[in-house]
Every structure is written in structure tokens, then in C-alpha cells.
Design a protein around this motif. Structure first.
Motif, PDB file in Angstrom:
ATOM      1  N   GLN A  86     -33.433 -38.399   6.548  1.00  0.00           N
ATOM      2  CA  GLN A  86     -32.382 -39.577   6.617  1.00  0.00           C
ATOM      3  C   GLN A  86     -31.285 -39.272   7.671  1.00  0.00           C
ATOM      4  O   GLN A  86     -30.941 -39.949   8.405  1.00  0.00           O
ATOM      5  N   GLN A  87     -30.940 -37.845   7.608  1.00  0.00           N
ATOM      6  CA  GLN A  87     -29.775 -37.372   8.618  1.00  0.00           C
ATOM      7  C   GLN A  87     -30.453 -37.450   9.976  1.00  0.00           C
ATOM      8  O   GLN A  87     -29.563 -37.926  10.934  1.00  0.00           O
ATOM      9  N   ALA A  88     -31.604 -37.111  10.170  1.00  0.00           N
ATOM     10  CA  ALA A  88     -32.293 -37.021  11.377  1.00  0.00           C
ATOM     11  C   ALA A  88     -32.434 -38.342  11.996  1.00  0.00           C
ATOM     12  O   ALA A  88     -32.237 -38.461  13.200  1.00  0.00           O
ATOM     13  N   CYS A  89     -32.577 -39.281  11.107  1.00  0.00           N
ATOM     14  CA  CYS A  89     -32.548 -40.757  11.389  1.00  0.00           C
ATOM     15  C   CYS A  89     -31.198 -41.245  12.336  1.00  0.00           C
ATOM     16  O   CYS A  89     -31.149 -41.842  13.321  1.00  0.00           O
ATOM     17  N   LYS A  90     -30.172 -40.900  11.465  1.00  0.00           N
ATOM     18  CA  LYS A  90     -28.876 -41.182  11.976  1.00  0.00           C
ATOM     19  C   LYS A  90     -28.533 -40.481  13.220  1.00  0.00           C
ATOM     20  O   LYS A  90     -27.726 -41.014  14.235  1.00  0.00           O
ATOM     21  N   ASP A  91     -28.903 -39.249  13.471  1.00  0.00           N
ATOM     22  CA  ASP A  91     -28.770 -38.335  14.464  1.00  0.00           C
ATOM     23  C   ASP A  91     -29.427 -38.750  15.873  1.00  0.00           C
ATOM     24  O   ASP A  91     -29.067 -38.262  16.887  1.00  0.00           O
ATOM     25  N   LEU A  92     -30.717 -39.296  15.742  1.00  0.00           N
ATOM     26  CA  LEU A  92     -31.697 -39.444  16.651  1.00  0.00           C
ATOM     27  C   LEU A  92     -31.153 -40.170  17.973  1.00  0.00           C
ATOM     28  O   LEU A  92     -31.295 -39.559  18.985  1.00  0.00           O
ATOM     29  N   PRO A  93     -30.371 -41.273  17.789  1.00  0.00           N
ATOM     30  CA  PRO A  93     -29.740 -41.943  18.985  1.00  0.00           C
ATOM     31  C   PRO A  93     -28.853 -40.700  19.897  1.00  0.00           C
ATOM     32  O   PRO A  93     -29.100 -40.760  21.078  1.00  0.00           O
ATOM     33  N   THR A  94     -28.114 -40.158  19.035  1.00  0.00           N
ATOM     34  CA  THR A  94     -27.223 -39.168  20.009  1.00  0.00           C
ATOM     35  C   THR A  94     -28.280 -38.058  20.813  1.00  0.00           C
ATOM     36  O   THR A  94     -27.903 -37.498  21.710  1.00  0.00           O
ATOM     37  N   ILE A  95     -29.289 -37.335  19.661  1.00  0.00           N
ATOM     38  CA  ILE A  95     -30.081 -36.384  20.314  1.00  0.00           C
ATOM     39  C   ILE A  95     -30.821 -36.917  21.504  1.00  0.00           C
ATOM     40  O   ILE A  95     -31.011 -36.172  22.586  1.00  0.00           O
ATOM     41  N   LYS A  96     -31.273 -38.127  21.347  1.00  0.00           N
ATOM     42  CA  LYS A  96     -32.044 -38.795  22.681  1.00  0.00           C
ATOM     43  C   LYS A  96     -30.844 -38.858  23.669  1.00  0.00           C
ATOM     44  O   LYS A  96     -31.421 -38.696  25.065  1.00  0.00           O
TER      45      LYS A  96
ATOM     46  N   ASP B 143     -46.260 -42.716   2.935  1.00  0.00           N
ATOM     47  CA  ASP B 143     -45.329 -44.143   2.941  1.00  0.00           C
ATOM     48  C   ASP B 143     -44.005 -43.903   2.662  1.00  0.00           C
ATOM     49  O   ASP B 143     -43.315 -44.696   3.360  1.00  0.00           O
ATOM     50  N   SER B 144     -43.623 -42.919   1.984  1.00  0.00           N
ATOM     51  CA  SER B 144     -42.039 -42.788   1.815  1.00  0.00           C
ATOM     52  C   SER B 144     -41.580 -42.113   3.014  1.00  0.00           C
ATOM     53  O   SER B 144     -40.368 -42.624   3.562  1.00  0.00           O
ATOM     54  N   LEU B 145     -42.053 -41.351   3.801  1.00  0.00           N
ATOM     55  CA  LEU B 145     -41.638 -40.484   5.107  1.00  0.00           C
ATOM     56  C   LEU B 145     -41.394 -41.852   6.228  1.00  0.00           C
ATOM     57  O   LEU B 145     -40.490 -42.143   7.015  1.00  0.00           O
ATOM     58  N   GLU B 146     -42.623 -42.614   6.325  1.00  0.00           N
ATOM     59  CA  GLU B 146     -42.655 -43.902   7.315  1.00  0.00           C
ATOM     60  C   GLU B 146     -41.550 -44.923   6.837  1.00  0.00           C
ATOM     61  O   GLU B 146     -40.952 -45.332   7.651  1.00  0.00           O
ATOM     62  N   HIS B 147     -41.222 -45.078   5.650  1.00  0.00           N
ATOM     63  CA  HIS B 147     -40.195 -46.189   5.196  1.00  0.00           C
ATOM     64  C   HIS B 147     -38.692 -45.583   5.703  1.00  0.00           C
ATOM     65  O   HIS B 147     -38.034 -46.433   6.159  1.00  0.00           O
ATOM     66  N   ILE B 148     -38.542 -44.404   5.529  1.00  0.00           N
ATOM     67  CA  ILE B 148     -37.256 -43.953   6.134  1.00  0.00           C
ATOM     68  C   ILE B 148     -37.162 -43.620   7.585  1.00  0.00           C
ATOM     69  O   ILE B 148     -36.095 -44.180   8.395  1.00  0.00           O
ATOM     70  N   TRP B 149     -38.202 -43.170   8.247  1.00  0.00           N
ATOM     71  CA  TRP B 149     -38.151 -43.227   9.707  1.00  0.00           C
ATOM     72  C   TRP B 149     -38.204 -44.110  10.547  1.00  0.00           C
ATOM     73  O   TRP B 149     -37.691 -44.100  11.655  1.00  0.00           O
ATOM     74  N   ARG B 150     -38.842 -45.390   9.960  1.00  0.00           N
ATOM     75  CA  ARG B 150     -38.661 -46.745  10.394  1.00  0.00           C
ATOM     76  C   ARG B 150     -37.312 -46.962  10.863  1.00  0.00           C
ATOM     77  O   ARG B 150     -37.177 -47.737  11.753  1.00  0.00           O
ATOM     78  N   LYS B 151     -36.225 -46.429  10.013  1.00  0.00           N
ATOM     79  CA  LYS B 151     -35.006 -47.017  10.292  1.00  0.00           C
ATOM     80  C   LYS B 151     -34.485 -46.293  11.641  1.00  0.00           C
ATOM     81  O   LYS B 151     -33.366 -46.764  11.874  1.00  0.00           O
ATOM     82  N   SER B 152     -34.825 -45.273  12.083  1.00  0.00           N
ATOM     83  CA  SER B 152     -34.429 -44.654  13.304  1.00  0.00           C
ATOM     84  C   SER B 152     -34.916 -45.646  14.469  1.00  0.00           C
ATOM     85  O   SER B 152     -34.275 -45.257  15.723  1.00  0.00           O
ATOM     86  N   GLY B 153     -35.847 -46.446  14.453  1.00  0.00           N
ATOM     87  CA  GLY B 153     -36.249 -47.073  15.531  1.00  0.00           C
ATOM     88  C   GLY B 153     -37.279 -46.668  16.437  1.00  0.00           C
ATOM     89  O   GLY B 153     -37.779 -46.894  17.356  1.00  0.00           O
TER      90      GLY B 153
END
Length: 413
Positions: free
Chosen positions: A212-222, A247-257
Motif C-alpha cells: 500500500q505504501q509503495a503504491c503511494k510512493d511510486l509516483p515520486t519514485i518514478k 487477486d489481493s496483490l493485484e487489487h492493491i497494486w492497481r491503485k498505483s496505476g
């Protein structure tokens, strides 16, 4: 302290025993037991398996040979470091090392006869690191403290870069769990809390929080490292028991775009993956497009040939195979085999735990396709220090001619 560690050397040659004992004594070891009879040595170990921290054994011996020693140490559940001393053909030694791994022994390498001081020193260094890894930390958090850290969002990822120095690019970051407590400058390392998380079955909770936190951080990392960057996250073999994990990982990671192939799931080699639920999860993760990495290769029980059967996209070579690799023919032989398999299967190889310049130079010159990770490149770091590190890294490594001037970073963690 070296003087407090107990070492057992098994060899039917009195001359070899004398030479090795003399070398170890000069290194500072005081408690050294030598035995020409493997049968008697095993009897001594069997009385108290925890007595010895290091066991060095020959392979070709009368009555009880080195293969018997390895098998019986495995049956005893010996937890110390094991190494082979032998003049036998390299293929025989490599197979013996693989057998030791199957017996769940901590095989740290092999030295050829006549024994050289540098080779013995390298083995001792590996054994010392193993001992530090296995020893419990003095200040382990309680279950209540760990749960409070989750509740108060104090469990955060620190990111350690993976670099391709052949292309002078940062190709990925590994998200590593840390706990940051109020009022403390440095985040707590995993050794302070991971044993508690494992004991109380909190690994799924940790993986979810990290993702969840990696999803939030991904735009900054990119924005810092580029749009093609991949994020790696550790997943335990126990979590693979859940066939709905993908399924559960994909559901969360999808939020990162981001696409699924930008997330690499690192699975430690410490535990053997064998049951149908784990294999189904591995296959489903690949079906969904996630990357799969076999972490810590060299510490667990995976045979090199198994890499042909399981759908890994990456293999991470543990530091135990990297230490002094520029002069360790045993580790070089293993790495040569891995490189060939990786070439055939299109698997990315990552050398982790790089801490010394000699190791880095050898790997760059001999295996230019390797991706590199370790303290010599960068410590795991918080998101707010990643940009500063990257600017410095570009300045020092953007031109490979500058590599000889690079020094290990100060301990910021």
C-alpha cells in the motif's frame, strides 16, 4: 569474539590439520578441535550439536567419508557453518556442496588443498556473517510494540536501489520494512521486529502495508528514477499458501496505476517451496504478469536445475556467494552455472550484498550483465533521501571511469 568461537576440523591428514589449526590460531581463534577420525568427530558433535560454530571437513576419508559427515550433520540439525577442504575434482566438490544444502546445512564454501591463508580467511568472514545473521538481537520488540507500530502507521518501506552499471542505470528498488518510532533518529532494522512478525503470523499484514505504501510512493519514485523503474517486495513462502494471493496483490497494486510487470515479488530461498498451493500461487502470479524473484540464492535449498521448472524472472545471489568472489573458485563455479541458466531462460541475475570494491570490480569485469545491489551502491533509504542519493550516484557512476574513486556511503540508516 573470535577466541570464543569453537571450530572443528575433520581430516585424516595430520599435516593438513596442523596447517589449518596454525592459520586459525594466527587469526585469533583459540578453541580449535582437530580429529583424524570422522566417526569420532561425529560422536563428539552428536553429544552437543551447538558446541561448534564452524565445522571444516575433508571429503575423501577412510571408514566415514565427508558425505557421511554432511548427511549426519543434517540429521543432527547442525546450525553452524560448514565448509569443505578437499583436493578432489571441482564437480565432485560442487555436488557435495549441493548435497549439503539438501541436508539443510549452512554451506559457506570450499577451500582446495594445499590450504591458502586468504581462502581460509574468506571462509571465516562468511562464517562470522552467518553467525551474526542467526543470533537474535539483544533488543527485540514485543508483540504489543509491533502491533502498536502497525496501528500508528510507523511501519514504512525503505528503498534500496538495484543498478545496471553496464548501462549506467537504476533499474529497480527493493522495498524493505522498517519501523520508525517517534523521537528516534534511525529507523529500526528488521532484526528488531521481524522475528516477532513471523512468530505471530503477521507477514500478510506486513506485505499488505508495504505494498500500500509503495503504491503511494511510486509516483515520486518514478519522478526520481524514471518511468521504467520496477519495485520489489518480499513475499514469504507461507503467504504463497493463499491461492488468492495474486487477486489481493493485484487489487492493491492497481491503485498505483502501474502495470503488473513493474512489481517484482521476491520469495526467499530459506524455505523449500513444494506443495501444490504454493506452486499454484507462483504460477498465477506469473499469469497476472507480476515478476517473480528467487531471493537469497545460496542460503536455502533450491537446486540450480529447479530454476528451469519454476517461473522465476529474477534470481538474487546472496552475499554469502559474493564475499571475496574475486578469489573464491567455489563461488565462481556456482555463479558461472547461474549465468548460463539465466542466459538460456532470460532470467535477470542480481548480485546482492556488495560491500567491497574488489567484489564490485570483479563482477563488473566478469559478468557485465549482472544487476548489482548492496551497501557499496546504496543503503536502504527513506523516500525523502532517494533523490539526493540518485543525484550523487549519477555524478559518481554516470561515467564508469569514475568507479575506482567510489567509497562506501556513510551509515545513514
Amino acid at each position: 569474539m573470535l577466541g570464543q568461537q569453537q571450530i572443528l576440523i575433520i581430516d585424516d591428514s595430520e599435516a593438513i590439520l596442523m596447517v589449518v589449526k596454525t592459520m586459525l590460531s594466527r587469526m585469533g581463534f583459540e578453541k580449535i578441535t582437530t580429529m583424524t577420525s570422522a566417526t569420532k568427530a561425529l560422536a563428539v558433535v552428536g553429544l552437543e550439536p551447538a558446541r561448534f560454530q564452524i565445522i571444516l571437513t575433508d571429503l575423501r576419508m577412510p571408514e566415514t567419508d565427508g558425505l557421511d559427515v554432511l548427511r549426519k550433520l543434517g540429521e543432527m540439525g547442525f546450525k553452524g557453518a560448514v565448509a569443505i577442504i578437499s583436493e578432489m575434482d571441482r564437480r565432485i566438490i560442487n555436488l557435495a556442496a549441493d548435497i549439503a544444502r539438501r541436508h539443510r546445512l549452512h554451506m559457506i564454501g570450499c577451500i582446495c588443498k594445499p590450504v591458502q591463508l586468504d581462502d581460509l580467511s574468506a571462509l571465516v568472514e562468511k562464517a562470522t556473517e552467518l553467525r551474526v545473521t542467526l543470533e537474535p538481537p539483544a533488543q527485540l520488540l514485543t508483540h504489543e510494540q509491533v502491533q502498536a507500530a502497525f496501528n500508528q502507521i510507523q511501519v514504512i518501506p525503505y528503498y534500496q536501489p538495484k543498478v545496471d552499471l553496464n548501462r549506467c542505470q537504476v533499474v529497480g528498488v527493493e522495498a524493505l520494512a522498517r519501523i520508525r518510532l517517534p523521537g528516534e533518529v534511525n529507523a529500526l532494522r528488521p532484526c528488531r521486529f521481524m522475528p516477532v512478525i513471523q512468530e505471530y503470523g503477521m507477514l500478510p499484514q506486513l506485505s499488505q502495508r508495504m505494498l500500500q505504501q509503495a503504491c503511494k510512493d511510486l509516483p515520486t519514485i518514478k519522478s526520481i528514477l524514471g518511468n521504467d523503474i520496477k519495485v520489489s517486495l518480499n513475499i514469504s513462502p507461507e503467504e504463497l499458501e493463499n491461492t488468492y494471493l495474486a487477486d489481493s496483490l493485484e487489487h492493491i497494486w492497481r491503485k498505483s496505476g502501474a502495470s503488473n510487470d513493474s512489481l517484482v515479488l521476491e520469495i526467499t530461498e530459506e524455505h523449500y517451496i513444494h506443495n501444490s498451493a504454493q506452486l499454484e500461487s507462483l504460477n498465477r502470479l506469473r499469469l497476472r504478469g507480476f515478476g517473480l524473484s528467487l531471493d537469497d540464492f545460496g542460503t536455502g535449498f533450491t537446486n540450480i536445475n529447479q530454476l528451469r521448472d519454476l517461473p522465476y524472472t529474477e534470481v538474487k545471489i546472496d552475499r554469502s556467494l559474493i564475499i571475496n568472489i574475486h578469489r573464491d573458485s567455489f563461488c565462481q563455479a556456482i555463479l558461472n552455472g547461474l549465468v548460463e541458466i539465466a542466459r538460456q531462460l532470460g532470467i535477470t541475475l542480481v548480485a546482492e550484498g556488495i560491500e567491497h570494491m574488489d567484489e564490485l570490480k570483479y563482477l563488473m569485469q566478469t559478468y557485465p550483465a549482472l544487476v548489482l545491489q548492496g551497501y557499496l551502491i546504496s543503503l536502504p533509504r527513506s523516500l525523502d533521501t532517494l533523490n539526493t542519493w540518485h543525484k550523487g550516484w549519477q555524478h559518481q557512476f554516470g561515467n564508469r571511469a569514475h568507479i575506482h574513486r567510489h567509497q562506501p556511503p556513510a551509515n545513514e540508516d
